[in-house]
Design an enzyme around this catalytic site. Sequence first.
Site, PDB file in Angstrom:
ATOM      1  N   GLU A 295      80.051  47.904  37.625  1.00  0.00           N
ATOM      2  CA  GLU A 295      81.002  48.485  38.577  1.00  0.00           C
ATOM      3  C   GLU A 295      82.244  47.613  38.760  1.00  0.00           C
ATOM      4  OE1 GLU A 295      81.009  49.184  43.379  1.00  0.00           O
ATOM      5  OE2 GLU A 295      79.213  49.739  42.275  1.00  0.00           O
ATOM      6  N   ASP A 296      82.079  46.296  38.800  1.00  0.00           N
ATOM      7  CA  ASP A 296      83.182  45.415  39.188  1.00  0.00           C
ATOM      8  C   ASP A 296      83.696  44.497  38.085  1.00  0.00           C
ATOM      9  OD1 ASP A 296      83.052  46.464  41.728  1.00  0.00           O
ATOM     10  OD2 ASP A 296      81.722  44.908  42.505  1.00  0.00           O
TER      11      ASP A 296
END
Length: 745
Positions: free
Chosen positions: A115-116
Amino acid sequence: MSAEATSPGARSRRRGRTSIDLRRLGRAALLGPASRDRLPDAIGHVADAHRAHHPDADLLVLGKAYVLAEMSHRGQFRKSGEPYITHPLAVTLILAELGAETTTLTASLLHDTVEDTDVTLDQVRAEFGDEVCYLVDGVTKLEKVDYGAAAEPETFRKMLVATGNDVRVMSIKLADRLHNMRTLGVMRPEKQERIAKVTHDVLIPLAERLGVQALKTELEDLVFAILQPQEYERTRTVIADVATTGPSLDPVAEDVRRTLREAGITAEVVIRPRHFLSVHRARLKRGEMRGTDFGRLLVLVGEDADCYAVLGELHTCFTPVISEFKDFIAAPKYNLYQSLHTAVAGPDGAVVEVLIRTHQMHKVAEAGVVALGNPYAPVDGAEPADGERADPTRPGWLSRLLEWQESATDPDTFWTTLRADLAQDREISVFLADGGMLGLPAGATCVDAAYAQHGDGAHGCIGARVNGRLATLSTVLVDGDTVQLLLAHSPVQAPRNGPDSDGGDSTGSAGDIKAAEGAEDTHVGLPGADPEGTRAPAHGQPQDTAPGPSPEWLDHARTPAARIAIAGWFAANPESLRVPAAPPRTPGAVTAGRRGVANVVVDVPEATVRLAGCCTPVPPDAVTGFTVRGGAVTVHRAECPAVGRMTALGRPPVAVSWGDEPECRVTLYAESFGRPRLLADLTEVIATAGAAIVSANVEPPSEQRVRHTYTLQLPDAAGLPGLMRAMRDVPGVFDVRRAQHEPAP
């Protein structure tokens, strides 16, 4: 998952958990991985917690996952200033302390990488396998750029679908949210409140359903502090004041230890303080709190049989509060919880709650599905048959959720329905007449059971039998009920006798329990009709046309699956909500469609008229009518509750007046104490008044009280008050009243 800075005092709330020095972890993370022959120092405490539950665990994969996570998140910082790697480490520690197995811990270390960071799912799959990749993908948020305002509900939908295949997805999400809630202090108050509300409405109920009480209770306290800060501070002050006076449960705990020791039962007795929200609820319920109200005794033993031995000793040597006893060992909760609950009176009369369970039960009670380790691992090396995985949590609720979410294509509908579904925090089991079983939320009705069993086929449901008796579709089911759903395409032959005959001792003009011409008074919730559940065929419509649900079913449905299916049917059949238009005409007398019923004048041409069985109007009652599906007119007393429901649905009233014939039909309820010859005395009074008994039903006595239901044909409505007075004068009868609501099944 975006995590925020640590709030002051958050660390002090983590009772019984290892303290994490975020600054030390940050420094260790910045220094990078250690040598190849040992784990990095930053996850040494995770390894210790993991080995405490799994002594033979292979920790090399954890070290490998940490290296990837640390390198991926290097240069990222939380709002509090700590390196971002401290967040996945803290999440992993939470799960390690609960006893999660290595695959779950590996995925939790990597849960934010896709996600990051630039790490892809393909990389995770190549390095750690399909299982870890599936778990990481399950907790990865959807991008707001792609989904806009629907990103949050669609992320939860994705996560729940993934949880349906592997419950470990939700375990990671719960631990992730717990650490983020612990570190929420530097965010704007409005954002704190928004996150707390979602946690309260969605994640706390999910933690309860998955049995992860250790996470649920701490989440509840953190949400309590944000959403009700004044009550939280008041509760904190009360708990602090009690702490200064000393734990008042100590003497009782010592008495219990001595009692069990003398009985030769090996047991561990500990005091479990109530968490903040539990104290707040107890204070609202009980008012003034005593010292023993701030905690409970937990008795831990080795075997199931020892639990009952402890219970016997406590109930023998102390004064038990029988109303507080619950056996969740013989009948576990739907979230795997097992325990014996009881309460005993202490030396000073104070009531002390006691929980009795084995050590294994306690582990499951605290960690729920996390305590199962890898619930999908082959048993003794054997793969599950047909590739199907056994469901370790037995979650009927999860199966229902996965079914209805497919129909809720609109994100707002899904989000609203999900919160409403999760707000129903109890589950019941009902049995089907063919031997099957349905799991339903508490408060579910026959409508919900119909859609749970038949899906869209329930649109043709015309009634139900609950425990062998005819029941309305609005009947609320209770745990252990047996239900038979009657469908329009499945002709049902009424039993000749036995429990299905709707009564015990009864009498009638023809000797039948239900006379043929009185059958319309038995309301079983037929679809597409007025609130009392009767249906007339549509004007000019073939009798075999497939029926559909009634709008009132939406009021009776409690499960999202039922509500979505009903709403979908009306969306596809909007004409079902419209009342057929009729040209005005001069009022004329139209005889109701039953023999011997008083004439009623209605302002609808060629309409079939029937008197509502829910309130049995008779002259000279003030009445009103409503056109229902099929063009029939149902006549209600003006004060009948059904009038309000029909008006709320937007159905216009029809002008109704009484004709000249004095005869009428009426249903009376007589409440009495049981005694010999009571039935004979009542029927004699009815016969003396010149009334004919169309049908009669006498329910089995309950607490020495008996309920009689009579449908009577009177030669003159003017004689009704005198008949009711005469029936009240019969010895043993304490009430006689007209039908205003449907009889209880």
